[in-house]
Design a protein around this motif. Structure first.
Motif, PDB file in Angstrom:
ATOM      1  N   SER A   1      22.797 -30.419 106.978  1.00  0.00           N
ATOM      2  CA  SER A   1      21.381 -31.346 107.175  1.00  0.00           C
ATOM      3  C   SER A   1      22.176 -32.805 107.637  1.00  0.00           C
ATOM      4  CB  SER A   1      21.289 -31.573 105.525  1.00  0.00           C
ATOM      5  OG  SER A   1      20.341 -32.765 105.534  1.00  0.00           O
TER       6      SER A   1
ATOM      7  N   THR B   1      20.549 -35.689 107.679  1.00  0.00           N
ATOM      8  CA  THR B   1      20.261 -36.628 107.153  1.00  0.00           C
ATOM      9  C   THR B   1      21.452 -36.869 105.945  1.00  0.00           C
ATOM     10  OG1 THR B   1      18.950 -35.495 105.849  1.00  0.00           O
ATOM     11  CG2 THR B   1      17.886 -37.006 107.622  1.00  0.00           C
ATOM     12  N   MET B   2      21.717 -35.890 105.522  1.00  0.00           N
ATOM     13  CA  MET B   2      22.640 -35.880 104.322  1.00  0.00           C
ATOM     14  C   MET B   2      24.093 -36.401 105.008  1.00  0.00           C
ATOM     15  SD  MET B   2      21.613 -35.366 101.439  1.00  0.00           S
ATOM     16  CE  MET B   2      20.828 -34.122 100.536  1.00  0.00           C
TER      17      MET B   2
ATOM     18  N   GLY C   1      17.039 -41.135 102.623  1.00  0.00           N
ATOM     19  CA  GLY C   1      15.925 -40.540 102.515  1.00  0.00           C
ATOM     20  C   GLY C   1      15.503 -40.555 100.972  1.00  0.00           C
TER      21      GLY C   1
ATOM     22  N   LYS D   1      13.460 -29.306  97.906  1.00  0.00           N
ATOM     23  CA  LYS D   1      14.495 -28.413  99.043  1.00  0.00           C
ATOM     24  C   LYS D   1      14.799 -27.062  98.205  1.00  0.00           C
ATOM     25  CE  LYS D   1      17.404 -30.741 101.368  1.00  0.00           C
ATOM     26  NZ  LYS D   1      18.974 -31.206 101.676  1.00  0.00           N
TER      27      LYS D   1
ATOM     28  N   TRP E   1      11.075 -32.172 109.391  1.00  0.00           N
ATOM     29  CA  TRP E   1      12.245 -32.521 108.687  1.00  0.00           C
ATOM     30  C   TRP E   1      13.256 -31.607 108.759  1.00  0.00           C
ATOM     31  CZ3 TRP E   1      13.080 -30.197 103.145  1.00  0.00           C
ATOM     32  CH2 TRP E   1      14.461 -30.884 102.633  1.00  0.00           C
TER      33      TRP E   1
ATOM     34  N   ASN F   1       8.035 -36.565 107.052  1.00  0.00           N
ATOM     35  CA  ASN F   1       9.259 -37.044 107.200  1.00  0.00           C
ATOM     36  C   ASN F   1       9.587 -36.497 108.812  1.00  0.00           C
ATOM     37  OD1 ASN F   1      11.834 -37.664 107.231  1.00  0.00           O
ATOM     38  ND2 ASN F   1      12.316 -36.491 105.507  1.00  0.00           N
TER      39      ASN F   1
ATOM     40  N   LYS G   1      10.628 -38.441  95.260  1.00  0.00           N
ATOM     41  CA  LYS G   1      10.352 -39.687  96.140  1.00  0.00           C
ATOM     42  C   LYS G   1       9.268 -40.635  95.160  1.00  0.00           C
ATOM     43  CE  LYS G   1      12.312 -37.159  99.325  1.00  0.00           C
ATOM     44  NZ  LYS G   1      13.422 -37.462  99.914  1.00  0.00           N
TER      45      LYS G   1
ATOM     46  N   ARG H   1      15.246 -42.311 113.612  1.00  0.00           N
ATOM     47  CA  ARG H   1      14.439 -42.520 112.343  1.00  0.00           C
ATOM     48  C   ARG H   1      15.141 -43.719 111.718  1.00  0.00           C
ATOM     49  NH1 ARG H   1      14.407 -38.607 107.052  1.00  0.00           N
ATOM     50  NH2 ARG H   1      16.292 -39.979 106.561  1.00  0.00           N
TER      51      ARG H   1
END
Ligand code: PMP
Ligand code: GLU
Length: 397
Positions: free
Chosen positions: A13, A15-16, A38, A100, A124, A174, A237, A371
């Motif tokens: 991932s 983003t991770m 995120g 997820k 995403w 996202n 979130k 982003r």
């Protein structure tokens, strides 16, 4: 060691990975402002933390049924009834270790090799990878910035084939922050019912909305659509509970039973004391309004700062906590003799030379974009934008 062949077809991932890279560099003494987060920067509300402590102290520390205990299922059903006006039965709910994980179980339960799964792009990061991991094929449908990142319905119709098994929807989205209009949701739902395509509706950002936006869930469009839809949501979130790993899905009993089977052989139940805390969380959302107001202010600050830069265009999203500006005007330019080739090289140069860390658009299927999460303080956003503007001033042709 020789890894399984499936490891060739999917990636970690992004983003991770980028969040982790910035944390590592900062631990080595750098001062990079991360726009990669995120997750809300706000802490989990105290009453939820206390409920978890109470559950641990009361001895709720053993396994529960795989799909979650009765109390959390009932709380989710009542909450969904209240927020969406839609009723589910207990055998239609499964609580997993984050949304997820819910999505992963769904892809494993539904997709066969050669199935096609439609994903709206920008998307995403985990959707295509989870589809690939199940052996199926992601098929992308465009959402253009010019149309506020709404799905292009004509493109959707063109991409549907006899192999189309599902459409993944994510509104608020996202990475774009777009909240799909009711008309778009209706059109997609009509197509799904007519062509017998499953709708997977990831509504994890449904409560993080601004300017009066009210995302419509396909399940609100009547029984025909509800039957065709798997609704995914979670606590990360809305309740700032990212680290607690709690998500859930609502779907027909046959799909839910298949997901329970997968979960029973992989993770078993979601973490027990967290289930008890989540029941309390769903009772009181009064903490959220001031947080949304704070997010809205930050959104306005960052959108204004980005649009003030030559060659950058940023729409004002009405959901989630991301902006997704277009940096096309910067591609091909140079900084200190180094060329900005694409979104990945721009993101790297921004880390190296401006000490700010957004995520490259390529990770979300949209080159030339970056982003920026605005889940960080207004002070940090302002300083980050100052650094970006200083970087812009040094660009050459
Ligand atoms: N869907 C979207 C669109 C997301 O941004 C995230 C954030 N990680 C998730 C699902 C999963 O959230 P979690 O696993 O933390 O519930
Ligand atoms: N969903 C968040 C993000 O897009 C968290 C990271 C992840 O789960 O990929 O950044």
């Amino acid at each position: 060691m020789k890894l399984a062949r499936r490891m060739d077809s999917f990636e970690e991932s992004a983003t991770m990975e980028i969040g982790g890279k910035i944390t590592r560099l900062n631990a080595q003494g750098r001062d990079i402002i991360s726009f990669a987060a995120g997750e809300p920067d706000f802490d989990t509300p105290d009453f939820i933390k206390q409920a978890a402590v109470n559950a641990i102290n009361k001895g709720f520390n053993k396994y529960t049924p795989v799909a979650g205990n009765d109390a959390i299922k009932t709380a989710i059903i009542e909450f969904t009834q209240k927020t969406l006006g839609v009723t589910y039965a207990k055998n239609e709910v499964i609580v997993s270790l984050g949304a997820k994980h819910s999505l992963y179980n769904i892809s494993q339960a539904l997709f066969d090799e050669w199935d096609e799964v439609i994903i709206f792009s920008p998307y995403w990061v985990s959707y295509p990878n989870q589809v690939l991991l199940a052996g199926a094929k992601p098929v992308f449908v465009n959402c253009d910035a010019k149309n506020g990142f709404m799905p292009d319905i004509d493109d959707l119709k063109k991409k549907i084939t006899p192999a189309t098994k599902a459409i993944i929807l994510n509104s608020p989205c996202n990475p774009t922050g777009a909240v799909y209009s009711n008309e778009i949701i209706r059109k997609i739902a009509e197509i799904a019912v007519e062509d017998d395509i499953i709708l997977i509706s990831d509504e994890i950002y449904d409560a993080i909305v601004y300017d009066g936006a009210r995302p419509l869930s396909p399940v609100q469009l009547g029984d025909d659509v509800k039957k065709q839809t798997i609704l995914v949501n979670g606590f990360s979130k809305t309740f700032s509970m990212t680290g607690w790993r709690l998500g859930y899905s609502l779907a027909s009993a046959d799909v839910t039973t298949a997901m329970v089977k997968i979960q029973s052989q992989s993770t078993s139940n979601p973490v027990t004391p967290m289930q008890y805390a989540a029941v309390e969380a769903l009772k009181d959302l009064s903490f959220l309004a001031p947080r949304l107001e704070e997010f809205r202010k930050r959104r306005d600050v960052i959108v204004k700062a980005l649009n003030s830069l030559d060659g950058v265009k940023c729409t004002t999203p009405t959901g989630a906590f991301y902006v997704f500006p277009d940096f096309s005007g910067w591609i091909g330019k140079k900084i200190d003799g180094e060329e900005i080739k694409d979104s990945a090289s721009l993101a790297n140069l921004l880390i190296e030379k401006a000490e700010i860390g957004p995520v490259p658009g390529a990770a979300f299927g949209a080159e030339n974009h970056l982003r920026f999460s605005y889940a960080l303080s207004e002070k940090q956003i302002t300083e980050g934008m100052r650094r970006l503007s200083a970087f812009a001033a040094k660009l050459t042709d």
